[in-house]
Design an enzyme around this catalytic site. Structure first.
Site, PDB file in Angstrom:
ATOM      1  N   LYS A 197      -7.143 -10.059 -38.032  1.00 45.85           N
ATOM      2  CA  LYS A 197      -6.512 -10.502 -39.040  1.00 45.85           C
ATOM      3  C   LYS A 197      -6.949 -11.530 -40.061  1.00 45.85           C
ATOM      4  O   LYS A 197      -8.043 -11.907 -39.345  1.00 45.85           O
ATOM      5  CB  LYS A 197      -5.091 -10.777 -39.006  1.00 45.85           C
ATOM      6  CG  LYS A 197      -4.023  -9.787 -38.323  1.00 45.85           C
ATOM      7  CD  LYS A 197      -3.659  -8.980 -39.253  1.00 45.85           C
ATOM      8  CE  LYS A 197      -2.552  -7.807 -38.716  1.00 45.85           C
ATOM      9  NZ  LYS A 197      -3.028  -7.104 -37.674  1.00 45.85           N
ATOM     10  N   SER A 239      -4.288  -1.906 -40.663  1.00 37.67           N
ATOM     11  CA  SER A 239      -3.623  -3.232 -41.177  1.00 37.67           C
ATOM     12  C   SER A 239      -4.722  -3.891 -42.081  1.00 37.67           C
ATOM     13  O   SER A 239      -4.345  -4.874 -42.957  1.00 37.67           O
ATOM     14  CB  SER A 239      -3.392  -3.935 -40.211  1.00 37.67           C
ATOM     15  OG  SER A 239      -4.177  -4.709 -39.464  1.00 37.67           O
TER      16      SER A 239
END
Length: 218
Positions: A173, A136
């Protein structure tokens, strides 16, 4: 050591300084903006030239996939994490593997091993290493299996790469805050961003990324 042109040296120095200050390399667009290039393609040409000279390594398909292979500074300070070297001050950091639901990230059962890294490569001292799972954050140059150097923190500035706990899950993230809205941004278009609301969603910060160890050899 390869001889660089003045412009190549400037770009190399920008990459080195950005890694030192943020923990991650610049994007092609950021390099182009810094030097007034007409497009990121011009930055790409310079990066490929640096790669041919053996001073950087490029990760295909990742906008921040740039790794320094040598140090070019008066202090000869290493810019990338490496195996322990004789006579160099080492930090011993716990390497966290998979994190069980609901338990502290540094719980003993999560520690795969203790790992030594050169202390001089960090502007901010990390508290632990976290093994990255998944892709990701690929376009930030953070790949599956890499070791993320993390400093424990409960707050972080916008734009920082963070380790966040969402209920029973832990994720890496980029953080973006707007009022009561928290967005955890993936650096890969194949993954969706995570949008949270302060006070309504179960969310906490575990730490801020301060560097990266590439997975090869581990």
């Amino acid at each position: 050591m390869a001889t660089l042109t003045p412009r190549q040296q400037q770009i190399f120095d920008l990459i080195r300084d950005t890694i030192r200050n943020t923990g991650f390399p610049p994007t092609r667009a950021e390099i182009a903006a810094e030097f007034g290039f007409s497009s990121p393609n011009s930055a790409e040409e310079h990066l490929r030239a640096l790669a041919r000279k053996g001073v950087i390594e490029l990760t295909p398909g990742a906008s921040r996939g740039i790794r320094l292979k040598v140090t070019r500074s008066d202090s000869e300070r290493p810019d990338q994490f490496s195996l322990p070297m004789p006579g160099v001050l080492q930090l011993t950091l716990p390497l966290v593997g998979r994190v069980a639901a609901g338990s502290p990230i540094l719980a003993a059962e999560h520690i795969d091993r203790q790992y030594q890294v050169d202390a001089s490569v960090f502007d901010e001292r990390p508290d632990y290493l976290l093994r990255v799972r998944g892709l990701s954050m690929r376009d930030a140059g953070i790949l599956d299996g890499d070791l993320l150097a993390v400093k424990k923190a409960s707050e972080a500035a916008n734009g920082k790469v963070v380790v966040a706990r969402l209920g029973d899950d832990v994720t890496v993230k980029r953080l973006k805050k707007r009022g009561d809205t928290i967005e955890l941004i993936a650096e890969n278009p194949d993954f969706q961003n995570i949008v949270l609301h302060a006070g309504r969603d179960e969310f906490s910060l575990e730490g801020i990324a301060v560097g990266l160890i590439r997975s090869s050899g581990f």
